[in-house]
Each structure stands twice: as C-alpha cells, then as structure tokens.
Design an enzyme around this catalytic site. Sequence first.
Site, PDB file in Angstrom:
ATOM      1  CD  GLN A  98     112.721  70.526 103.237  1.00 10.60           C
ATOM      2  OE1 GLN A  98     113.253  69.720 103.979  1.00 10.60           O
ATOM      3  NE2 GLN A  98     111.583  71.131 103.553  1.00 10.60           N
ATOM      4  CG  HIS A 116     117.029  68.206 100.006  1.00  9.25           C
ATOM      5  ND1 HIS A 116     116.012  67.918 100.899  1.00  9.25           N
ATOM      6  CD2 HIS A 116     118.008  68.815 100.736  1.00  9.25           C
ATOM      7  CE1 HIS A 116     116.369  68.330 102.103  1.00  9.25           C
ATOM      8  NE2 HIS A 116     117.562  68.879 102.041  1.00  9.25           N
ATOM      9  CB  CYS A 145     129.250  56.943  83.786  1.00  8.74           C
ATOM     10  SG  CYS A 145     129.831  58.478  83.067  1.00  8.74           S
ATOM     11  CB  CYS A 151     134.698  56.896  84.248  1.00  8.81           C
ATOM     12  SG  CYS A 151     132.946  57.144  84.080  1.00  8.81           S
ATOM     13  N   GLY A 188     104.132  72.257 103.969  1.00 10.43           N
ATOM     14  CA  GLY A 188     104.210  70.812 103.740  1.00 10.43           C
ATOM     15  C   GLY A 188     105.540  70.180 104.067  1.00 10.43           C
ATOM     16  CB  THR A 189     108.666  70.870 105.259  1.00 11.34           C
ATOM     17  OG1 THR A 189     109.821  70.188 105.792  1.00 11.34           O
ATOM     18  CG2 THR A 189     108.596  72.262 105.841  1.00 11.34           C
ATOM     19  CG  ASN A 214     102.289  70.456 107.946  1.00  8.53           C
ATOM     20  OD1 ASN A 214     101.531  69.503 108.095  1.00  8.53           O
ATOM     21  ND2 ASN A 214     103.590  70.318 107.770  1.00  8.53           N
ATOM     22  CB  ALA A 232      99.847  72.608 100.214  1.00 11.44           C
TER      23      ALA A 232
HETATM   24  C1  BJW Z   1     101.063  68.173 104.048  1.00 12.38           C
HETATM   25  C2  BJW Z   1     100.086  67.568 103.276  1.00 12.38           C
HETATM   26  C3  BJW Z   1      99.313  68.399 102.445  1.00 12.38           C
HETATM   27  C4  BJW Z   1     101.101  66.031 104.412  1.00 12.38           C
HETATM   28  N1  BJW Z   1      99.553  69.709 102.422  1.00 12.38           N
HETATM   29  N2  BJW Z   1     101.266  69.467 104.013  1.00 12.38           N
HETATM   30  C5  BJW Z   1     121.112  69.394 112.867  1.00 12.38           C
HETATM   31  C6  BJW Z   1     120.384  68.726 113.824  1.00 12.38           C
HETATM   32  C7  BJW Z   1     120.113  67.366 113.685  1.00 12.38           C
HETATM   33  C8  BJW Z   1     120.562  66.648 112.570  1.00 12.38           C
HETATM   34  C9  BJW Z   1     121.273  67.324 111.620  1.00 12.38           C
HETATM   35  C10 BJW Z   1     121.550  68.668 111.782  1.00 12.38           C
HETATM   36  N3  BJW Z   1     122.246  69.080 110.687  1.00 12.38           N
HETATM   37  C11 BJW Z   1     122.417  68.026 109.860  1.00 12.38           C
HETATM   38  C12 BJW Z   1     121.858  66.938 110.413  1.00 12.38           C
HETATM   39  C13 BJW Z   1     121.844  65.566 109.808  1.00 12.38           C
HETATM   40  C14 BJW Z   1     120.783  65.372 108.759  1.00 12.38           C
HETATM   41  C15 BJW Z   1     119.408  65.551 109.395  1.00 12.38           C
HETATM   42  O1  BJW Z   1     118.771  66.579 109.282  1.00 12.38           O
HETATM   43  N4  BJW Z   1     118.905  64.528 110.055  1.00 12.38           N
HETATM   44  C16 BJW Z   1     117.571  64.585 110.690  1.00 12.38           C
HETATM   45  C17 BJW Z   1     116.692  63.466 110.161  1.00 12.38           C
HETATM   46  C18 BJW Z   1     117.744  64.545 112.170  1.00 12.38           C
HETATM   47  N5  BJW Z   1     120.964  66.266 107.631  1.00 12.38           N
HETATM   48  C19 BJW Z   1     121.817  65.991 106.626  1.00 12.38           C
HETATM   49  O2  BJW Z   1     122.502  64.991 106.630  1.00 12.38           O
HETATM   50  C20 BJW Z   1     121.916  66.997 105.503  1.00 12.38           C
HETATM   51  N6  BJW Z   1     123.264  67.275 105.221  1.00 12.38           N
HETATM   52  C21 BJW Z   1     124.037  67.962 106.054  1.00 12.38           C
HETATM   53  O3  BJW Z   1     123.599  68.487 107.060  1.00 12.38           O
HETATM   54  O4  BJW Z   1     125.316  68.055 105.658  1.00 12.38           O
HETATM   55  C22 BJW Z   1     126.213  68.731 106.522  1.00 12.38           C
HETATM   56  C23 BJW Z   1     127.572  68.180 106.318  1.00 12.38           C
HETATM   57  C24 BJW Z   1     127.834  67.226 105.376  1.00 12.38           C
HETATM   58  C25 BJW Z   1     129.087  66.741 105.205  1.00 12.38           C
HETATM   59  C26 BJW Z   1     130.080  67.235 105.996  1.00 12.38           C
HETATM   60  C27 BJW Z   1     129.822  68.187 106.931  1.00 12.38           C
HETATM   61  C28 BJW Z   1     128.558  68.678 107.093  1.00 12.38           C
HETATM   62  C29 BJW Z   1     121.351  66.439 104.209  1.00 12.38           C
HETATM   63  C30 BJW Z   1     119.896  66.164 104.293  1.00 12.38           C
HETATM   64  C31 BJW Z   1     119.407  65.515 102.989  1.00 12.38           C
HETATM   65  C32 BJW Z   1     117.961  65.059 103.079  1.00 12.38           C
HETATM   66  N7  BJW Z   1     117.688  64.251 101.947  1.00 12.38           N
HETATM   67  C33 BJW Z   1     116.324  63.765 101.728  1.00 12.38           C
HETATM   68  C34 BJW Z   1     116.334  62.851 100.481  1.00 12.38           C
HETATM   69  C35 BJW Z   1     116.467  63.707  99.231  1.00 12.38           C
HETATM   70  C36 BJW Z   1     116.499  62.880  98.007  1.00 12.38           C
HETATM   71  C37 BJW Z   1     115.236  62.075  97.800  1.00 12.38           C
HETATM   72  O5  BJW Z   1     114.122  62.630  97.790  1.00 12.38           O
HETATM   73  O6  BJW Z   1     115.380  60.878  97.657  1.00 12.38           O
HETATM   74  O7  BJW Z   1     115.433  64.866 101.536  1.00 12.38           O
HETATM   75  S1  BJW Z   1     115.623  62.921 103.142  1.00 12.38           S
HETATM   76  C38 BJW Z   1     113.992  63.543 102.891  1.00 12.38           C
HETATM   77  O8  BJW Z   1     113.625  64.425 103.991  1.00 12.38           O
HETATM   78  C39 BJW Z   1     114.052  64.439 101.649  1.00 12.38           C
HETATM   79  C40 BJW Z   1     113.175  65.587 102.038  1.00 12.38           C
HETATM   80  O9  BJW Z   1     113.458  66.712 101.238  1.00 12.38           O
HETATM   81  C41 BJW Z   1     113.509  65.776 103.503  1.00 12.38           C
HETATM   82  C42 BJW Z   1     112.466  66.523 104.275  1.00 12.38           C
HETATM   83  O10 BJW Z   1     111.263  65.856 104.293  1.00 12.38           O
HETATM   84  P1  BJW Z   1     109.883  66.679 104.175  1.00 12.38           P
HETATM   85  O11 BJW Z   1     109.800  67.289 102.841  1.00 12.38           O
HETATM   86  O12 BJW Z   1     109.767  67.580 105.323  1.00 12.38           O
HETATM   87  O13 BJW Z   1     108.818  65.492 104.211  1.00 12.38           O
HETATM   88  P2  BJW Z   1     108.161  64.758 105.482  1.00 12.38           P
HETATM   89  O14 BJW Z   1     107.588  63.495 105.013  1.00 12.38           O
HETATM   90  O15 BJW Z   1     109.112  64.687 106.623  1.00 12.38           O
HETATM   91  O16 BJW Z   1     106.992  65.753 105.945  1.00 12.38           O
HETATM   92  C43 BJW Z   1     105.853  65.966 105.144  1.00 12.38           C
HETATM   93  C44 BJW Z   1     104.992  67.018 105.794  1.00 12.38           C
HETATM   94  O17 BJW Z   1     103.919  67.311 104.926  1.00 12.38           O
HETATM   95  C45 BJW Z   1     104.367  66.591 107.133  1.00 12.38           C
HETATM   96  O18 BJW Z   1     104.595  67.596 108.114  1.00 12.38           O
HETATM   97  C46 BJW Z   1     102.873  66.476 106.824  1.00 12.38           C
HETATM   98  O19 BJW Z   1     102.039  66.822 107.912  1.00 12.38           O
HETATM   99  C47 BJW Z   1     102.738  67.444 105.687  1.00 12.38           C
HETATM  100  N8  BJW Z   1     101.607  67.185 104.774  1.00 12.38           N
HETATM  101  N9  BJW Z   1     100.052  66.206 103.540  1.00 12.38           N
HETATM  102  C48 BJW Z   1     100.486  70.206 103.235  1.00 12.38           C
HETATM  103  N10 BJW Z   1      98.305  67.853 101.656  1.00 12.38           N
HETATM  104 ZN    ZN Z   2     131.586  58.771  84.606  1.00 11.44          ZN
END
Ligand code: BJW
Ligand code: ZN
Length: 244
Positions: A98, A116, A145, A151, A188-189, A214, A232
């Site tokens: 991710q 992502h 761009c 554009c 780590g998610t 995690n 990790a």
């Molecule tokens: C350690 C550590 C160490 C610490 N070792 N571990 C179903 C149910 C509910 C909601 C939805 C659903 N389906 C879709 C949704 C909506 C939404 C969503 O999920 N919302 C939730 C917040 C509720 N999802 C979307 O909108 C997605 N799109 C989609 O579903 O489209 C469908 C659609 C679209 C259009 C029309 C029709 C349908 C898109 C999601 C995009 C997420 N984008 C981001 C930003 C990316 C760009 C950027 O980086 O700027 O992605 S948000 C952010 O969160 C980023 C990450 O990849 C993502 C996940 O975070 P992650 O990696 O898990 O980080 P943390 O901080 O949450 O956790 C860190 C972990 O590490 C912790 O557990 C710590 O304990 C651990 N840790 N130290 C190991 N040393």
């Molecule tokens: Zn362009």
Amino acid sequence: MISAIRDLIRTARSVAVLTGAGISAESGIPTFRDAGGLWRNFRAEDLATPQAFARDPKLVWEWYNWRRSLIAQAEPNAGHYALAELEKRIPDFTLITQNVDGLHDRAGSMRLLKIHGDIWTLRCTACGCERRDLRPSLPQLPPLCECGGPCQGFARPGVVWFGEGLPPAIWAKSEEAAANADVFLVIGTSAMVYPAAGLVHLAQASGAKVVEVNPAETPVSRMVAFTWRAPAAEALPLLVNQTE
Ligand code: BJW
Ligand code: ZN
C-alpha cells in the site's frame, strides 16, 4: 512461534505479502494512524482525497512535498531487505504494498504490486500523462503538466486517494496472488483501509495461513493463524535467516 512461521514459509508453494506504512516506520517515515502521523493536524482522510485537491491543491501538494523530502532522506530498512531476500528463495512470491514511498523497489523487490501508486509519479489532471519526478521538494505548487501539449493542467501525485479506484490490472493481480497463496503475510498495516484490507479476508477464505507482523492489534489480528507482535525490521530478518 518463529520456527512455526518459518516452517509454513519453507513448505509453501505460494507466498503473498501485504505491507503497509509500518514497514517503513523504522526508516523514519511516519505512519498514517499512529502517534506522530499527523502533519499540521491533518489526517490522511483530510488530504488524500480528490475533494481536498480540488479545494486547495497547494495545501495538498505541501503535504506531499513534506513527505517526499522525508522519504528522499530515508533508506530501506532490514524489513524491506528481508522481503527482497525472501522473493529470491520462493518461486511463487508476490509483494503487494500500500506504500507509495518506493522503499521496496530500492531494497530490490521485483515482484511488487503497488496498489496505491507511487509518490514519485506525477499525473496531469487534464490530459492524464504521467512522468517521474525525483526531486525531493517541488519548487512550484501545484506543478504544471509538462507534456508539451496545450493542456497546461495541474499535475497531481500519482497515488490513489479515498473514493478513487485502485489501478485495475494491479488490483486484479493482487487478488489473484491473495487467492492463490498458501501463506499470506500482513505486515505493518492497520488493515482499516479497503479494498486493500479485504485481501487478508480473501486469502484466509481461500485457504491461506495468514501471519500478521505488527506491534499493535488490528482488526485482523483475531482471525489470523499467527500474530507476531514485533517491529517489522526486527521480525522479518529473523524469519528470512531461519528459512535458509
Ligand atoms: C508497524 C511498525 C513497525 C507501526 N513494524 N508495523 C469498505 C468498508 C469501509 C470503507 C470502504 C470500504 N471500501 C472502500 C471504502 C472507502 C475507503 C476506505 O477504506 N475508508 C476507510 C478509512 C474506512 N477506501 C477507498 O476510498 C479506496 N477506494 C475505493 O474503495 O474505491 C472504490 C470505488 C471508487 C470509485 C467508485 C466506486 C468504487 C481507496 C483507498 C486509498 C487509500 N489511500 C491512502 C493514501 C495513498 C497515497 C498517499 O500515501 O498519500 O493510502 S490513505 C493511507 O491509508 C494510504 C495507506 O496506504 C493506507 C493504509 O494505511 P496503512 O499502511 O495501514 O498505515 P496505518 O498508519 O493505518 O497503519 C500503520 C500500521 O503499522 C499500524 O497498525 C501500526 O501498529 C503498524 N506499525 N510501526 C510493523 N515498526
Ligand atoms: Zn497535461
């Protein structure tokens, strides 16, 4: 527990891995939802949206510039390198990340699916053209761009924001890898963001043994075969060294 996980991996036909921000924590990159993950009191949910970019592209780009600068100074850690090593030993191996930071690439992972996107890619909001730009901090915000056409659109980060679909071909390969895996590592998610977190459920339902690495509990901790409460960068090298 380490030897049990090691045995699972050693006898697996197919291994898939899902990583999140936690794997880069020990490289000095803040996660999104742990303490320290905030930037100027904004959450990812405030800034990683098309609506935020439409409202204030400069603000959103300032956040990305800040993150690009941090990532540019960071190095892959022992966790990234351990996964690159594991890939060399397992013929059917897929790393689904991710993360947009590019640290898995820099550690040498090749069978990598970035669901992502990539923070070092810029995409024009008008014509859709993409380019790589490795400058840590972009001087003009928002950048324009540079396709050479008429554009003059704003460029945006080539990442997936909330409400946007994941890249279809990459997502299809990720689902296939999760569905075919004998062992699925979740590293780590927070497993809160979908559809990425759904891969854990898909893997489990398809018969994989799921192993979580995690330090904290997550919504999937109770359903997995093993949950290894360790950072990790400490855990993964132990796993790889003991699979030799
Ligand atoms: C350690 C550590 C160490 C610490 N070792 N571990 C179903 C149910 C509910 C909601 C939805 C659903 N389906 C879709 C949704 C909506 C939404 C969503 O999920 N919302 C939730 C917040 C509720 N999802 C979307 O909108 C997605 N799109 C989609 O579903 O489209 C469908 C659609 C679209 C259009 C029309 C029709 C349908 C898109 C999601 C995009 C997420 N984008 C981001 C930003 C990316 C760009 C950027 O980086 O700027 O992605 S948000 C952010 O969160 C980023 C990450 O990849 C993502 C996940 O975070 P992650 O990696 O898990 O980080 P943390 O901080 O949450 O956790 C860190 C972990 O590490 C912790 O557990 C710590 O304990 C651990 N840790 N130290 C190991 N040393
Ligand atoms: Zn362009």
